[in-house]
Design an enzyme around this catalytic site. Sequence first.
Site, PDB file in Angstrom:
ATOM      1  N   LYS A  53      27.152   1.339 -47.370  1.00 45.61           N
ATOM      2  CA  LYS A  53      27.028  -0.009 -47.923  1.00 45.61           C
ATOM      3  C   LYS A  53      26.159  -0.003 -49.177  1.00 45.61           C
ATOM      4  CE  LYS A  53      27.934  -2.142 -43.475  1.00 45.61           C
ATOM      5  NZ  LYS A  53      27.410  -2.561 -42.182  1.00 45.61           N
ATOM      6  N   GLN A  97      21.961  -4.561 -39.489  1.00 44.99           N
ATOM      7  CA  GLN A  97      22.978  -3.721 -38.869  1.00 44.99           C
ATOM      8  C   GLN A  97      22.945  -3.869 -37.338  1.00 44.99           C
ATOM      9  OE1 GLN A  97      25.175  -2.019 -40.597  1.00 44.99           O
ATOM     10  NE2 GLN A  97      26.078  -0.650 -39.093  1.00 44.99           N
ATOM     11  N   ASP A 120      27.332 -11.429 -43.770  1.00 47.06           N
ATOM     12  CA  ASP A 120      28.147 -10.985 -42.632  1.00 47.06           C
ATOM     13  C   ASP A 120      28.974 -12.138 -42.059  1.00 47.06           C
ATOM     14  OD1 ASP A 120      27.969  -8.255 -41.884  1.00 47.06           O
ATOM     15  OD2 ASP A 120      25.960  -8.535 -41.043  1.00 47.06           O
TER      16      ASP A 120
HETATM   17  N1  LIG Z   1      25.622  -6.521 -39.295  1.00 53.60           N
HETATM   18  C1  LIG Z   1      26.640  -5.658 -39.275  1.00 53.60           C
HETATM   19  N2  LIG Z   1      27.654  -5.789 -40.159  1.00 53.60           N
HETATM   20  C2  LIG Z   1      28.690  -4.908 -40.162  1.00 53.60           C
HETATM   21  O1  LIG Z   1      29.625  -5.052 -40.974  1.00 53.60           O
HETATM   22  C3  LIG Z   1      28.670  -3.816 -39.233  1.00 53.60           C
HETATM   23  C4  LIG Z   1      27.596  -3.723 -38.347  1.00 53.60           C
HETATM   24  N3  LIG Z   1      26.611  -4.656 -38.380  1.00 53.60           N
HETATM   25  N4  LIG Z   1      27.520  -2.717 -37.451  1.00 53.60           N
HETATM   26  C5  LIG Z   1      28.498  -1.661 -37.416  1.00 53.60           C
HETATM   27  C6  LIG Z   1      29.838  -2.112 -37.924  1.00 53.60           C
HETATM   28  C7  LIG Z   1      30.738  -0.985 -38.354  1.00 53.60           C
HETATM   29  N5  LIG Z   1      31.034  -1.217 -39.744  1.00 53.60           N
HETATM   30  C8  LIG Z   1      31.791  -0.362 -40.531  1.00 53.60           C
HETATM   31  C9  LIG Z   1      32.073  -0.601 -41.855  1.00 53.60           C
HETATM   32  C10 LIG Z   1      32.788   0.297 -42.618  1.00 53.60           C
HETATM   33  C11 LIG Z   1      33.243   1.482 -42.083  1.00 53.60           C
HETATM   34  C12 LIG Z   1      33.988   2.462 -42.915  1.00 53.60           C
HETATM   35  O2  LIG Z   1      34.004   2.382 -44.126  1.00 53.60           O
HETATM   36  N6  LIG Z   1      34.659   3.433 -42.288  1.00 53.60           N
HETATM   37  C13 LIG Z   1      35.378   4.494 -42.970  1.00 53.60           C
HETATM   38  C14 LIG Z   1      35.025   5.835 -42.375  1.00 53.60           C
HETATM   39  C15 LIG Z   1      33.556   6.111 -42.350  1.00 53.60           C
HETATM   40  C16 LIG Z   1      33.256   7.428 -41.640  1.00 53.60           C
HETATM   41  O3  LIG Z   1      33.733   8.467 -42.112  1.00 53.60           O
HETATM   42  O4  LIG Z   1      32.562   7.377 -40.613  1.00 53.60           O
HETATM   43  C17 LIG Z   1      36.874   4.284 -42.798  1.00 53.60           C
HETATM   44  O5  LIG Z   1      37.265   3.605 -41.851  1.00 53.60           O
HETATM   45  O6  LIG Z   1      37.623   4.819 -43.599  1.00 53.60           O
HETATM   46  C18 LIG Z   1      32.992   1.724 -40.754  1.00 53.60           C
HETATM   47  C19 LIG Z   1      32.275   0.812 -39.997  1.00 53.60           C
HETATM   48  C20 LIG Z   1      30.365  -2.316 -40.159  1.00 53.60           C
HETATM   49  N7  LIG Z   1      29.654  -2.863 -39.182  1.00 53.60           N
END
Ligand SMILES: Nc1nc(=O)c2c([nH]1)NC[C@@H]1CN(c3ccc(C(=O)N[C@@H](CCC(=O)O)C(=O)O)cc3)C=[N+]21
Length: 284
Positions: A53, A97, A120
Amino acid sequence: MPAQLLDGVALSKKIRTEIAARGAIVTAKGVRPGLAVIVVGENPASQVYVRNKVKACEDVGFHSVLERYPLELGEEALLARIAMLNADPTIHGILVQLPLPEHIAAERVLEAISPEKDVDGFHVANAGALMVGQPEFKPCTPYGCMKILESIDYPIRGARAVIVGASNIVGKPMAMLLLQAGATVTICNSKTRDLAHHTKDADILVVATGKPKMISGDMVKNGAVVIDVGINRLPDGKLCGDVDFDTAKYIAGWITPVPGGVGPMTITMLLMNTLEAAEKAAKH
Ligand SMILES: Nc1nc(=O)c2c([nH]1)NC[C@@H]1CN(c3ccc(C(=O)N[C@@H](CCC(=O)O)C(=O)O)cc3)C=[N+]21
């Protein structure tokens, strides 16, 4: 014929270019978009996500601060820090988070974030505003899923949409956005009887359960749009979604990959919400 891939990385790149351009305009007016990201404890997945992020902010020219606190941080100390950020004019978005450690009441923390900085979209005020059709900030993951549907000009009006998973952060807001766009929406949960009966009827299928590969190809309607919100790490270290991609891809018309689908779009819409918070601040 296999499904068309819904590439969240490519779509993100396009949208982030627009975000950077609008960010430069508001920065020139003296308001550089700023995001604060707070993470408590050492959860390795959380550490990766928060770094992504912050990196995304840098890439579009935003200001960002990453605050990492030890697992033992008290709830009062976290609430005090949020109060400081609420009053900080260089910060337009605050993200705490999740998950938080058990000794901290997540609801109290989310409600402490000023709704104007709740990028968020998790504050009850924003959840309520979304429900009555006047969202301040749309939650980033459902917002990103809607952008994916928009990218293929999918006719949402009148479509049957089925969401598997009824969480406050994905399933429920996703249902509201699809409903507002004119879909007929069904929300399934872990108690739903004959889940496949519902999923096989879906023109748009959104899956957010946290259960690896639980939706197989035989549960998907021919030609459907399949949006996989799940991100699960398998014992071999590889990532997979809540949809069994290898079987679903032969049935669906469109499908998001994991990784490279919804995940990058979530971060993109976080940037969008932060930009819009800064643009609003610049008007005051
Ligand atoms: N307050 C809060 N807001 C959130 O938005 C929030 C949170 N807590 N807690 C956890 C989850 C999870 N999350 C992700 C966002 C992007 C990817 C992302 O970019 N993933 C990549 C892969 C990343 C990797 O390689 O691990 C993809 O899907 O291509 C993953 C997970 C946001 N979250």
